[in-house]
Design a protein around this motif. Sequence first.
Motif: not given
Length: 256
Positions: A172, A106, A113-114, A68, A109-110, A139, A116
């Motif tokens: 994916s 990945d 996840s942070w 993050q 993509r990971y 992703a 939004s």
Amino acid sequence: MLVLGVCSLKGGVGKTSVTLGLASAASERGLRTLVIDLDPQGDATMALGARVSPGSPDVSAVLDDPSQATVAAATVPSSWTAAGLDVLAGSERSASHDRLDDTDVDRLRYALSWVSDYDLVLVDCPPSLGGLTRTGLVACDRAVVVTEPGLFAVMAVGRAMRTIDDLRRGPSPALQPLGIVVNRVRARSIEQAFRLEELQNLYGPLVLSPVVPERAALQQAQGAAQPVHAWPGQAAAELAQTFEALLERAWRAPRR
């Protein structure tokens, strides 16, 4: 949040120009947008007027450490608008991640996840089959393949579509092709008309409409680090409407 990859396996077809056109349309629509510049050339970062301090984190740092804090540090605002359009800055250092295998494919993509705070994420992939393009596409919810109506560019479309299919069968499974954007179309070119018909025969409804006409206004706007929607003239207005229509097609697409 829709994550849309923009890719091409042949350089020089205007992949980044299409990414920037979609970013301009998204900004005009009021969508909070993040552009991820995975191309080591960093053209999208420059054209979006993103001011990156020397030594500051960039997309390469995010791929090294998809946390993050790293994502936040590598994200900078575009000068196109006061708010709502950001860039995960590109860097030539990202070339170190352009491996041919799917090791750590990945990571982006990971990292997302942070994320939004956006309605739309545009991933500008490099024009290659290497690890960066695969990492970018893994992703994504949807992928756009950019081409122009020429022999070698049309041949590259097939390779790009096979790559998307390979990723769907592997890391994916949620990835779907949105379609093919045909760029730099000249209305009176017999050769281009032949290649466009060839594309339509091969891929049918995957060839997106409208096509993007060849107009100097697009390069002029990008050279001035301005969105095409802000550029004066009828040619720029025509391009703006084209990208709005393509964005609408993407926006209606299902997302994971």
